[in-house]
Design a protein around this motif. Structure first.
Motif, PDB file in Angstrom:
ATOM      1  N   UNK A 111       0.779  -1.099  -0.042  1.00  0.00           N
ATOM      2  CA  UNK A 111       0.143  -0.092  -0.046  1.00  0.00           C
ATOM      3  C   UNK A 111       0.629   1.375  -0.170  1.00  0.00           C
ATOM      4  N   UNK A 112       0.810   2.032  -1.142  1.00  0.00           N
ATOM      5  CA  UNK A 112       1.936   3.107  -1.193  1.00  0.00           C
ATOM      6  C   UNK A 112       0.779   4.367  -1.343  1.00  0.00           C
ATOM      7  N   UNK A 113       1.206   5.232  -0.282  1.00  0.00           N
ATOM      8  CA  UNK A 113       0.463   6.516   0.048  1.00  0.00           C
ATOM      9  C   UNK A 113       1.264   7.449   0.381  1.00  0.00           C
ATOM     10  N   UNK A 114       1.059   8.780   0.626  1.00  0.00           N
ATOM     11  CA  UNK A 114       1.836   9.818   0.795  1.00  0.00           C
ATOM     12  C   UNK A 114       1.199  10.654   1.936  1.00  0.00           C
ATOM     13  N   UNK A 115       0.161  10.405   2.576  1.00  0.00           N
ATOM     14  CA  UNK A 115      -0.356  11.522   3.554  1.00  0.00           C
ATOM     15  C   UNK A 115       0.540  11.714   4.592  1.00  0.00           C
ATOM     16  N   UNK A 116       1.259  11.185   5.176  1.00  0.00           N
ATOM     17  CA  UNK A 116       2.118  11.302   6.251  1.00  0.00           C
ATOM     18  C   UNK A 116       3.308  12.265   5.912  1.00  0.00           C
ATOM     19  N   UNK A 117       3.812  12.304   4.543  1.00  0.00           N
ATOM     20  CA  UNK A 117       4.664  13.235   4.120  1.00  0.00           C
ATOM     21  C   UNK A 117       5.999  12.885   4.494  1.00  0.00           C
ATOM     22  N   UNK A 118       6.393  11.687   5.255  1.00  0.00           N
ATOM     23  CA  UNK A 118       7.515  11.342   5.671  1.00  0.00           C
ATOM     24  C   UNK A 118       7.712   9.904   5.154  1.00  0.00           C
ATOM     25  N   UNK A 119       8.967   9.471   4.523  1.00  0.00           N
ATOM     26  CA  UNK A 119       9.287   8.072   4.074  1.00  0.00           C
ATOM     27  C   UNK A 119       9.290   7.183   5.424  1.00  0.00           C
ATOM     28  N   UNK A 120       8.490   6.301   5.137  1.00  0.00           N
ATOM     29  CA  UNK A 120       8.517   5.166   6.207  1.00  0.00           C
ATOM     30  C   UNK A 120       7.971   3.968   5.721  1.00  0.00           C
ATOM     31  N   UNK A 121       8.370   2.705   5.884  1.00  0.00           N
ATOM     32  CA  UNK A 121       7.854   1.396   5.628  1.00  0.00           C
ATOM     33  C   UNK A 121       7.560   0.854   6.917  1.00  0.00           C
ATOM     34  N   UNK A 122       6.285   0.234   6.776  1.00  0.00           N
ATOM     35  CA  UNK A 122       5.885  -0.656   7.910  1.00  0.00           C
ATOM     36  C   UNK A 122       5.130  -1.987   7.653  1.00  0.00           C
ATOM     37  N   UNK A 123       5.074  -2.829   8.460  1.00  0.00           N
ATOM     38  CA  UNK A 123       4.281  -4.031   8.314  1.00  0.00           C
ATOM     39  C   UNK A 123       3.119  -4.072   9.232  1.00  0.00           C
ATOM     40  N   UNK A 124       2.021  -3.315   9.225  1.00  0.00           N
ATOM     41  CA  UNK A 124       1.325  -3.120  10.254  1.00  0.00           C
ATOM     42  C   UNK A 124       0.431  -4.425  10.832  1.00  0.00           C
ATOM     43  N   UNK A 125       0.319  -5.398   9.813  1.00  0.00           N
ATOM     44  CA  UNK A 125      -0.487  -6.434  10.102  1.00  0.00           C
ATOM     45  C   UNK A 125       0.292  -7.732  10.525  1.00  0.00           C
ATOM     46  N   UNK A 126       1.613  -7.475  10.627  1.00  0.00           N
ATOM     47  CA  UNK A 126       2.726  -8.747  10.854  1.00  0.00           C
ATOM     48  C   UNK A 126       2.266  -9.443  12.112  1.00  0.00           C
ATOM     49  N   UNK A 127       1.954  -8.996  13.044  1.00  0.00           N
ATOM     50  CA  UNK A 127       1.776  -9.403  14.512  1.00  0.00           C
ATOM     51  C   UNK A 127       0.217 -10.116  14.236  1.00  0.00           C
ATOM     52  N   UNK A 128      -0.567  -9.952  13.344  1.00  0.00           N
ATOM     53  CA  UNK A 128      -1.932 -10.590  13.257  1.00  0.00           C
ATOM     54  C   UNK A 128      -1.664 -11.645  12.127  1.00  0.00           C
TER      55      UNK A 128
END
Length: 143
Positions: A111-128
């Motif tokens: 999911x590529x988006x720009x709303x936060x305006x800072x470069x960031x890479x996450x895996x938000x559902x990894x724990x799930x």
């Protein structure tokens, strides 16, 4: 507004040499589109962040975008080896719906988006247990 005047159907207004990738648009919201190219399913939905002027309209848009995304993933099953979701808004109701609808697929999803305006890479559902989903937030580019 400005988006519709300058960017809507940009692919039809600018001639790209050798461009022949078919772009399919959603009938209800033509700014939402899909592309299947070389085994990659690209889905773009319009949901900008900021002030919510009408909760009902906002909720319907999120619901539409989730259905649009999950329906396409099901319709193209077996034709893609990866999925790229494009948007502007950070993770919100849209991503919760997408997670519910797609968490069992094996192919990688970005999911590529720009709303936060800072470069960031996450895996938000990894724990799930959905470790092949990546959330990539891009920066402001040339600003």
């Amino acid at each position: 507004g400005r988006w519709s005047r300058n960017l809507m159907r940009l692919d039809e207004n600018i001639k790209y040499e050798g461009h022949n990738v078919p772009i399919q648009r959603q009938k209800r919201y033509e700014e939402n589109f899909e592309i299947l190219h070389n085994g990659i399913l690209i889905i773009c939905t319009n949901l900008v962040a900021g002030s919510v002027l009408d909760e009902g309209v906002w909720d319907k848009r999120i619901e539409n975008n989730v259905k649009f995304t999950t329906d396409l993933v099901k319709a193209y099953k077996g034709q893609y080896r990866g999925i790229i979701l494009l948007g502007h808004s950070v993770r919100n109701g849209y991503m919760k719906g997408v997670y519910t609808g797609l968490k069992n697929i094996r192919e990688p999803v970005l999911y590529i988006h720009g709303d936060g305006h800072n470069w960031e890479v996450k895996q938000p559902f990894k724990e799930d247990g959905w470790d092949n989903f990546w959330d990539i937030q891009v920066d402001q580019g040339g600003h």
